[in-house]
Design an enzyme around this catalytic site. Structure first.
Site, PDB file in Angstrom:
ATOM      1  N   ASP A  70       0.471  -1.107  -0.028  1.00  0.00           N
ATOM      2  CA  ASP A  70       0.260   0.200   0.033  1.00  0.00           C
ATOM      3  C   ASP A  70       0.530   1.277   0.043  1.00  0.00           C
ATOM      4  O   ASP A  70       1.624   1.357  -0.400  1.00  0.00           O
ATOM      5  CB  ASP A  70      -0.723  -0.203   1.164  1.00  0.00           C
ATOM      6  CG  ASP A  70      -2.154   0.111   0.486  1.00  0.00           C
ATOM      7  OD1 ASP A  70      -2.506   1.290   0.601  1.00  0.00           O
ATOM      8  OD2 ASP A  70      -3.995  -0.299   1.401  1.00  0.00           O
TER       9      ASP A  70
ATOM     10  N   GLY B  13      -2.742   5.119  -7.576  1.00  0.00           N
ATOM     11  CA  GLY B  13      -3.086   5.661  -8.885  1.00  0.00           C
ATOM     12  C   GLY B  13      -2.031   7.323  -8.292  1.00  0.00           C
ATOM     13  O   GLY B  13      -1.448   7.803  -9.139  1.00  0.00           O
TER      14      GLY B  13
ATOM     15  N   ASP C  94     -10.200   4.281  -3.020  1.00  0.00           N
ATOM     16  CA  ASP C  94     -10.864   2.858  -2.852  1.00  0.00           C
ATOM     17  C   ASP C  94     -12.016   2.495  -3.853  1.00  0.00           C
ATOM     18  O   ASP C  94     -13.024   3.933  -4.085  1.00  0.00           O
ATOM     19  CB  ASP C  94     -11.056   2.607  -1.695  1.00  0.00           C
ATOM     20  CG  ASP C  94      -9.359   2.527  -1.350  1.00  0.00           C
ATOM     21  OD1 ASP C  94      -8.260   2.469  -1.680  1.00  0.00           O
ATOM     22  OD2 ASP C  94     -10.010   2.274   0.112  1.00  0.00           O
TER      23      ASP C  94
HETATM   24  C1  GLA Z   1      -6.336   1.108   1.136  1.00  0.00           C
HETATM   25  C2  GLA Z   1      -6.572   0.654   0.240  1.00  0.00           C
HETATM   26  C3  GLA Z   1      -7.986  -0.794   0.633  1.00  0.00           C
HETATM   27  C4  GLA Z   1      -7.096  -1.476   1.324  1.00  0.00           C
HETATM   28  C5  GLA Z   1      -6.656  -0.577   3.066  1.00  0.00           C
HETATM   29  C6  GLA Z   1      -6.334  -1.507   4.413  1.00  0.00           C
HETATM   30  O1  GLA Z   1      -7.035   1.925   1.056  1.00  0.00           O
HETATM   31  O2  GLA Z   1      -6.985   1.246  -1.243  1.00  0.00           O
HETATM   32  O3  GLA Z   1      -7.442  -1.765  -0.883  1.00  0.00           O
HETATM   33  O4  GLA Z   1      -5.917  -2.165   1.909  1.00  0.00           O
HETATM   34  O5  GLA Z   1      -6.295   0.883   2.807  1.00  0.00           O
HETATM   35  O6  GLA Z   1      -6.213  -0.329   5.750  1.00  0.00           O
END
Ligand code: GLA
Length: 376
Positions: free
Chosen positions: A126, A162, A183
């Site tokens: 992430d 992105g 998300d």
């Molecule tokens: C981000 C990612 C999600 C998920 C959360 C977990 O928002 O984009 O897909 O993995 O973190 O905290």
């Protein structure tokens, strides 16, 4: 590790969020097998954020939370492998993960070795808590190198949302897929925006590094971590069609222990899975130019067929057409060729007459075809 087709599987985040534990993961893994989804190609079981303790141990190692995962990660990994599935885990390039657990920043090589020692097959990585002084590209290259040298084939799933123009540097990091947008949430507004934005990544995708439109919301029905409103069955069908035509990874996000027949039918649609998993690596395009309300996404497939998705993402009825101009743009008109359209949802075959297939699409409606090239 070369990846010819978009990865498929199940990920804990959309439904389970913070409430993960070994039972939830194993029960969803079992459901993947029992429902037949594993045989459709969904083979990764990915534990998302919130799996570790809030601090590393005194030697700097990540530690699985013993309350959530009492037997530790290796035992869980072994159980998942025994089911014929692959095991995925999650970390982050910053100081902390998005939910505030320890991130891999300055621990990249150590963590990659830890994941390898747990027989991990996929790492979702992430982009939260990233120090402003280091570029994302540098950090992802560091983890890319750490994974490449950790002694195990681990699929590198970048979750950069992105940011920082990821698409222009992500292939240099060794990542096999990258999250193209913010998300997803389980509702029409959020999902349709991701469909509209998919075209921004078309020039950058293809074999070995796939644009990831985010985990699927099919079948969530408004329940769980990102279950904010829910969608109709037809909206879930549009969603799945768009992900497949664009060649996105397919990571199921609903709770498979509760999945109903409609959900399973959507997730296992054979025509769409074949389109998604087509190995040509060809770039999709929008036959409607930059029209984001009514995109017509097309992708030439390995055997010369075309995947075509016509989407009405707006709140007005829209005229959608594959016609002479479209055939010209697809490279067919001058050869006097036309299309035999097969609807991926009901199998209906439509021979285009006079080089035109056109219809009014109601708001939120769509059509999706696998099209064969035939003599006009
Ligand atoms: C981000 C990612 C999600 C998920 C959360 C977990 O928002 O984009 O897909 O993995 O973190 O905290």
């Amino acid at each position: 590790m070369l990846i010819q087709t978009p990865p498929m599987g199940w990920n804990s985040w959309n439904t389970i969020g913070h409430n993960i534990n070994e039972d939830v993961i194993l029960e969803n893994a079992e459901a993947l097998v029992k429902t037949g989804l594993k045989d459709c190609g969904y083979n990764y079981v990915v534990i998302d954020d919130c799996w570790s303790l809030r601090a590393r141990d005194k030697n700097g190692y990540l530690v699985a939370d013993p309350e959530k995962f009492p037997r530790g990660m290796k035992a869980l990994s072994d159980d998942i492998h025994k089911m014929g599935l692959k095991f995925g885990m999650y970390s982050c390039c910053g100081y902390k993960t998005c939910a505030g657990y320890p991130g891999s920043y300055t621990h990249e090589f150590q963590d990659a070795k830890t994941f390898a020692s747990w027989d991990v097959d996929l790492l979702k990585y992430d982009y939260c808590w990233k120090p402003a002084t280091v570029s994302g590209a540098d950090l992802f290259r560091r983890m890319g190198e750490a994974l490449a040298t950790c002694g195990r084939d681990i699929l590198f799933s970048a979750c950069t949302a992105g940011k920082d123009d990821t698409k222009t540097w992500i292939r240099s990091t060794g990542a096999h897929m990258w999250r193209t947008t913010r998300d997803i949430n389980d509702n029409w507004e959020d999902m349709k925006e991701l469909v509209a934005m998919a075209q921004d990544s078309f020039p950058y995708g293809g074999a070995n590094c796939f644009p990831d439109m985010d985990m699927l919301i099919v079948g969530m029905r408004g329940e769980g971590n990102v279950g904010l409103g829910g969608c109709t069955d037809d909206e879930y069908r549009l969603h799945f069609s768009a992900w497949a035509v664009c060649g996105s990874p397919l990571m199921i996000g609903c709770d498979l222990r509760k999945a109903d027949d409609t959900t399973l039918n959507i997730l296992s649609n054979p025509a769409l899975l074949a389109i998604d998993q087509d190995a040509s690596g060809h770039q999709p395009y929008n036959l409607n130019g930059d029209n984001r309300d009514n995109p017509i996404y097309v992708r030439m497939l390995e055997n010369g067929d075309y995947a075509i998705g016509m989407f009405n993402l707006s709140e007005q009825t829209a005229w959608a057409a594959v016609d002479n101009i479209a055939l010209d743009r697809m490279g067919l008109l001058s050869e006097n060729k036309t299309l035999l359209l097969q609807d991926v949802w009901n199998g209906e075959e439509i021979r285009m007459e006079d080089n035109v297939y056109a219809l009014d699409l109601a708001p939120h409606d769509f059509r999706c075809f696998r099209a064969k090239v035939i003599d006009a």
